[in-house]
Design an enzyme around this catalytic site. Structure first.
Site, PDB file in Angstrom:
ATOM      1  N   SER A 208     -54.672  10.804 -20.054  1.00 18.89           N
ATOM      2  CA  SER A 208     -53.620  10.756 -19.040  1.00 18.89           C
ATOM      3  C   SER A 208     -54.104  10.385 -17.647  1.00 18.89           C
ATOM      4  CB  SER A 208     -52.896  12.089 -18.984  1.00 18.89           C
ATOM      5  OG  SER A 208     -53.744  13.077 -18.439  1.00 18.89           O
ATOM      6  N   LYS A 267     -42.866  15.537 -22.323  1.00 18.21           N
ATOM      7  CA  LYS A 267     -43.162  14.334 -21.541  1.00 18.21           C
ATOM      8  C   LYS A 267     -42.237  13.185 -21.996  1.00 18.21           C
ATOM      9  CE  LYS A 267     -47.772  16.212 -20.781  1.00 18.21           C
ATOM     10  NZ  LYS A 267     -47.770  16.780 -19.440  1.00 18.21           N
TER      11      LYS A 267
HETATM   12  N1  PMP Z   1     -52.562  17.680 -23.899  1.00 14.19           N
HETATM   13  C1  PMP Z   1     -52.690  16.827 -22.879  1.00 14.19           C
HETATM   14  C2  PMP Z   1     -53.590  15.646 -23.019  1.00 14.19           C
HETATM   15  C3  PMP Z   1     -51.988  17.054 -21.680  1.00 14.19           C
HETATM   16  O1  PMP Z   1     -52.131  16.227 -20.651  1.00 14.19           O
HETATM   17  C4  PMP Z   1     -51.128  18.190 -21.593  1.00 14.19           C
HETATM   18  C5  PMP Z   1     -50.303  18.507 -20.363  1.00 14.19           C
HETATM   19  N2  PMP Z   1     -50.522  17.857 -19.210  1.00 14.19           N
HETATM   20  C6  PMP Z   1     -51.043  19.027 -22.676  1.00 14.19           C
HETATM   21  C7  PMP Z   1     -51.762  18.745 -23.818  1.00 14.19           C
HETATM   22  C8  PMP Z   1     -50.165  20.232 -22.634  1.00 14.19           C
HETATM   23  O2  PMP Z   1     -48.835  19.900 -22.892  1.00 14.19           O
HETATM   24  P1  PMP Z   1     -47.639  20.782 -22.329  1.00 14.19           P
HETATM   25  O3  PMP Z   1     -47.375  20.323 -20.942  1.00 14.19           O
HETATM   26  O4  PMP Z   1     -46.525  20.564 -23.273  1.00 14.19           O
HETATM   27  O5  PMP Z   1     -48.127  22.208 -22.340  1.00 14.19           O
END
Ligand code: PMP
Length: 425
Positions: A208, A267
């Site tokens: 990300s 997301k």
């Molecule tokens: N995995 C990745 C790669 C993320 O970037 C995130 C959240 N930013 C998560 C898991 C966690 O997901 P959630 O926001 O649904 O808790």
């Protein structure tokens, strides 16, 4: 508010921990890493326009409108009327809360339907919901890696904190970190490990912060060669990639080669919650053994209903994905035309490098104050020092005019910034 820039009220001598907190926060501030939350109220009908709430306690919120460029609701599904209506209808019908853990009266037909839908989306036998994507990673990895003695987990160096939490929490398991997206390094490390130890390779599809994408097929082929199972985080890809939004694994036609595909409903699908999908018995085992699944209240029916509606819409409506990628391409073209440097990525994420925490915070602050544009500064420890950046996520709702405003504001601030740098040098 969680923030406190003023003199703390509690006597730091009361306990060493209070002193520790004060000194740690001072250090974090000095390094420009103190986290400030900007109160933003979404406007469902005008996404990505939000209200910037200047007075956090004000009711109703007051302030001015800003255009948000850093949201993770990539397709705007969280403000999609049909999705919101599904939540409202479910609240009317079922009330506000789930009523218990999944085991104790908290499983509704909606939960079962969503798990089946997600399994189908990824071409897997079964799916399991968790209260967030974070918990799905932490709980699943910790449970798998403590199930038998001697597990070795091969973990990409840039894996998300939630995966690291699960791996670190697995007492008795060994963690071997391989260099980011470096398959030669992964192979060397797999080859060096004891042949008969149970092995798992944990990685992501879209990373990300850098916006780069892993080679899922090649990673799975390597894992298979050395007898390892694979755990893939598609949090930043589900809903966005593949003909049905099944993620990069679907797009690349390799979903069947991945043992466990993990995703979020928060997301691309714009709602809330996390999940894993995989073979029926593996998922059944997690259902019966994962502490983070068992001992927490189930997602509210309204959230599940909204997510189910969103997943079904996103699967069917490929134009949402196409529109997002068209908008991303247009935004990149505008940045290029204006001579604004950005990290070129094979994904929908557009990072603008800044390279210093204070400058990054300052540019973000001025974007908001002077231009009404919201872009979060990404600083250490989320990214390495010296690679601080703004992370922009253009989506279907960003108009050409919004893009022009952002490009022009960035041009002004980055040039001002470059001048400051020259002056300091
Ligand atoms: N995995 C990745 C790669 C993320 O970037 C995130 C959240 N930013 C998560 C898991 C966690 O997901 P959630 O926001 O649904 O808790």
């Amino acid at each position: 508010s969680q923030e406190n820039d003023r003199v703390p009220s509690i006597d730091a001598d009361r306990h060493p921990f209070y002193r520790f907190c004060r000194e740690s926060l001072d250090g974090i501030r000095e390094q420009g890493r103190y986290r400030r939350f900007t109160p933003l109220a979404r406007q469902a009908d005008r996404y990505p326009v939000y209200d910037h709430v200047t007075t956090p306690a004000a009711e109703p919120p007051v302030g001015r409108e800003v255009v948000v460029w850093s949201a993770n609701d990539y397709l705007g599904m969280g403000v999609e009327p049909a999705v919101a209506e599904a939540a409202i209808a479910a609240i009317r019908e079922h009330g506000a809360g789930a009523g218990g853990t999944r085991n104790i009266a908290g499983t509704s037909p909606l939960h079962a339907a969503l798990e089946a839908e997600l399994a189908d989306l990824h071409g897997k036998e079964a799916g399991l919901l968790f209260v967030s994507g974070y918990v799905s990673n932490q709980a699943s990895l910790q449970t798998i890696l403590t199930s038998m003695p001697g597990w070795i987990c091969f973990s990409d160096r840039q894996n998300h904190a939630s995966m690291i939490a699960g791996i670190k929490g697995a007492r008795g398991a060994t963690c071997v970190i391989y260099e980011h997206n470096d398959l030669a390094d992964l192979e060397a490390k797999l080859a060096a490990a004891p042949k008969d130890a149970p092995k798992l390779v944990a990685f992501e599809s879209v990373y990300s912060m850098d916006g780069d994408v892993s080679d899922i097929g090649a990673t799975c082929a390597l894992a298979r060669k050395y007898g390892a199972i694979t755990y893939l985080d598609e949090v930043h890809a589900v809903g966005l990639y593949g003909s049905q939004g099944g993620g990069v694994a679907e797009r690349d036609g390799v979903a069947d080669q991945v043992d466990i595909i993990e995703g979020t409903l928060a997301k691309g699908f714009g709602v809330h919650g996390g999940y894993v999908t995989g073979s029926a018995e593996l998922i059944d085992y997690l259902r019966c053994a994962a502490s983070g699944f068992i001992f927490t209240t189930a997602l509210p029916p309204s959230v599940v209903a909204a997510a189910l509606t969103s997943v079904r819409m996103v699967r069917r409506e490929g134009w949402r994905r196409e529109k997002m990628f068209e908008r991303v391409a247009t935004f990149r073209a505008k940045l290029t035309a204006a001579g604004i440097p950005f990290m070129s990525t094979p994904s929908h994420i557009v990072p603008i490098p800044v390279g210093d925490a204070d400058r990054c915070n300052e540019i973000s602050r001025r974007l908001l104050a002077d231009f009404g544009l919201y872009a979060t500064p990404i600083n250490y420890p989320t990214v390495p020092r010296g690679t601080e950046r703004l992370r922009l996520t253009p989506g279907p709702h960003h108009t050409d005019e919004m893009m022009d405003e952002m490009v022009s504001a960035l041009g002004t601030l980055l040039r001002i910034n470059a001048r400051h740098e020259e002056a300091a040098a």
